[in-house]
Design a protein around this motif. Structure first.
Motif, PDB file in Angstrom:
ATOM      1  N   GLN A   1       0.916  -1.082  -0.093  1.00  0.00           N
ATOM      2  CA  GLN A   1       0.051   0.213  -0.115  1.00  0.00           C
ATOM      3  C   GLN A   1       0.938   1.266   0.134  1.00  0.00           C
ATOM      4  O   GLN A   1       0.452   2.167  -0.605  1.00  0.00           O
ATOM      5  CB  GLN A   1      -0.855  -0.059   1.266  1.00  0.00           C
ATOM      6  N   THR A   2       2.064   1.226   0.559  1.00  0.00           N
ATOM      7  CA  THR A   2       2.895   2.328   0.456  1.00  0.00           C
ATOM      8  C   THR A   2       3.352   2.430  -0.675  1.00  0.00           C
ATOM      9  O   THR A   2       3.517   3.629  -1.283  1.00  0.00           O
ATOM     10  CB  THR A   2       4.140   2.166   1.545  1.00  0.00           C
ATOM     11  N   LEU A   3       3.677   1.395  -1.576  1.00  0.00           N
ATOM     12  CA  LEU A   3       4.243   1.534  -3.039  1.00  0.00           C
ATOM     13  C   LEU A   3       2.993   2.091  -3.749  1.00  0.00           C
ATOM     14  O   LEU A   3       3.191   2.790  -4.710  1.00  0.00           O
ATOM     15  CB  LEU A   3       4.524   0.088  -3.393  1.00  0.00           C
ATOM     16  N   MET A   4       1.793   1.632  -3.484  1.00  0.00           N
ATOM     17  CA  MET A   4       0.573   2.221  -4.106  1.00  0.00           C
ATOM     18  C   MET A   4       0.312   3.914  -3.866  1.00  0.00           C
ATOM     19  O   MET A   4      -0.064   4.255  -4.755  1.00  0.00           O
ATOM     20  CB  MET A   4      -0.481   1.291  -3.601  1.00  0.00           C
ATOM     21  N   VAL A   5       0.930   4.145  -2.968  1.00  0.00           N
ATOM     22  CA  VAL A   5       0.651   5.711  -2.738  1.00  0.00           C
ATOM     23  C   VAL A   5       1.536   6.405  -3.816  1.00  0.00           C
ATOM     24  O   VAL A   5       1.258   7.150  -4.444  1.00  0.00           O
ATOM     25  CB  VAL A   5       1.235   6.009  -1.457  1.00  0.00           C
ATOM     26  N   PHE A   6       2.860   5.850  -4.035  1.00  0.00           N
ATOM     27  CA  PHE A   6       3.767   6.440  -5.062  1.00  0.00           C
ATOM     28  C   PHE A   6       3.092   6.282  -6.552  1.00  0.00           C
ATOM     29  O   PHE A   6       2.891   7.291  -7.059  1.00  0.00           O
ATOM     30  CB  PHE A   6       5.017   5.568  -5.132  1.00  0.00           C
ATOM     31  N   GLU A   7       2.373   5.232  -6.858  1.00  0.00           N
ATOM     32  CA  GLU A   7       1.724   5.086  -8.197  1.00  0.00           C
ATOM     33  C   GLU A   7       0.615   6.102  -8.142  1.00  0.00           C
ATOM     34  O   GLU A   7       0.545   6.629  -9.450  1.00  0.00           O
ATOM     35  CB  GLU A   7       1.243   3.655  -8.122  1.00  0.00           C
ATOM     36  N   GLU A   8      -0.185   5.986  -7.075  1.00  0.00           N
ATOM     37  CA  GLU A   8      -1.167   7.185  -7.282  1.00  0.00           C
ATOM     38  C   GLU A   8      -1.054   8.470  -7.514  1.00  0.00           C
ATOM     39  O   GLU A   8      -1.566   9.330  -8.202  1.00  0.00           O
ATOM     40  CB  GLU A   8      -2.312   6.548  -6.143  1.00  0.00           C
ATOM     41  N   MET A   9       0.254   9.004  -6.881  1.00  0.00           N
ATOM     42  CA  MET A   9       0.490  10.061  -6.922  1.00  0.00           C
ATOM     43  C   MET A   9       1.296  10.569  -8.135  1.00  0.00           C
ATOM     44  O   MET A   9       1.013  11.445  -8.838  1.00  0.00           O
ATOM     45  CB  MET A   9       1.639  10.535  -5.741  1.00  0.00           C
ATOM     46  N   SER A  10       1.938   9.536  -8.725  1.00  0.00           N
ATOM     47  CA  SER A  10       2.327   9.687 -10.072  1.00  0.00           C
ATOM     48  C   SER A  10       1.377   9.738 -10.920  1.00  0.00           C
ATOM     49  O   SER A  10       1.323  10.440 -12.177  1.00  0.00           O
ATOM     50  CB  SER A  10       3.201   8.204 -10.411  1.00  0.00           C
TER      51      SER A  10
ATOM     52  N   TYR B   1      -6.112  10.748  -2.168  1.00  0.00           N
ATOM     53  CA  TYR B   1      -6.880  10.924  -0.940  1.00  0.00           C
ATOM     54  C   TYR B   1      -6.893   9.451  -0.062  1.00  0.00           C
ATOM     55  O   TYR B   1      -6.707   9.618   1.221  1.00  0.00           O
ATOM     56  CB  TYR B   1      -8.196  11.639  -1.166  1.00  0.00           C
ATOM     57  N   ILE B   2      -7.582   8.671  -0.846  1.00  0.00           N
ATOM     58  CA  ILE B   2      -7.918   7.355   0.002  1.00  0.00           C
ATOM     59  C   ILE B   2      -6.335   6.688   0.355  1.00  0.00           C
ATOM     60  O   ILE B   2      -6.250   6.134   1.414  1.00  0.00           O
ATOM     61  CB  ILE B   2      -8.550   6.579  -1.007  1.00  0.00           C
ATOM     62  N   MET B   3      -5.314   6.915  -0.529  1.00  0.00           N
ATOM     63  CA  MET B   3      -4.169   6.190  -0.125  1.00  0.00           C
ATOM     64  C   MET B   3      -3.664   6.936   0.981  1.00  0.00           C
ATOM     65  O   MET B   3      -3.039   6.450   2.127  1.00  0.00           O
ATOM     66  CB  MET B   3      -3.163   6.134  -1.389  1.00  0.00           C
ATOM     67  N   LEU B   4      -3.811   8.417   1.070  1.00  0.00           N
ATOM     68  CA  LEU B   4      -3.042   9.287   2.146  1.00  0.00           C
ATOM     69  C   LEU B   4      -3.885   8.583   3.517  1.00  0.00           C
ATOM     70  O   LEU B   4      -3.363   8.710   4.492  1.00  0.00           O
ATOM     71  CB  LEU B   4      -3.280  10.483   1.971  1.00  0.00           C
TER      72      LEU B   4
END
Length: 93
Positions: A19-28, A55-58
């Motif tokens: 999920q931390t890696l997914m934050v990076f993907e979503e921000m990208s 927002y969801i990932m944060l």
């Protein structure tokens, strides 16, 4: 399910590292859509979708790192600082 319950379930399902890696993907992905907009593309819906994803990932990261109170404190401090900067800039006109 509440929003927090969904965040907890996602973290349990895929794990904190994923999920931390997914934050990076979503921000990208948000960055990409904002760049397209800056070049003149009409992509309001895509921007809204990517903002929602970020927002969801944060929300998950706040839960994972147990820092909701600290985030709110920092947000209030930074908003106050921004308001001061805006006032200073308007006084300089």
């Amino acid at each position: 399910m509440t929003e927090i319950e969904i965040y907890k379930a996602a973290l349990k399902q895929w794990g904190p590292e994923a999920q931390t890696l997914m934050v990076f993907e979503e921000m990208s992905e948000l960055q990409k859509e904002l760049c397209k907009s800056a070049r003149g593309k009409q992509n309001k819906e895509a921007i809204a979708e990517e903002i929602a994803d970020v927002y969801i990932m944060l929300g998950q990261m706040i839960l994972l790192h147990k820092c909701a109170e600290e985030v709110e404190e920092q947000k209030a401090r930074k908003l106050e600082r921004l308001a001061d900067r805006i006032a200073a800039a308007q006084d300089g006109k």
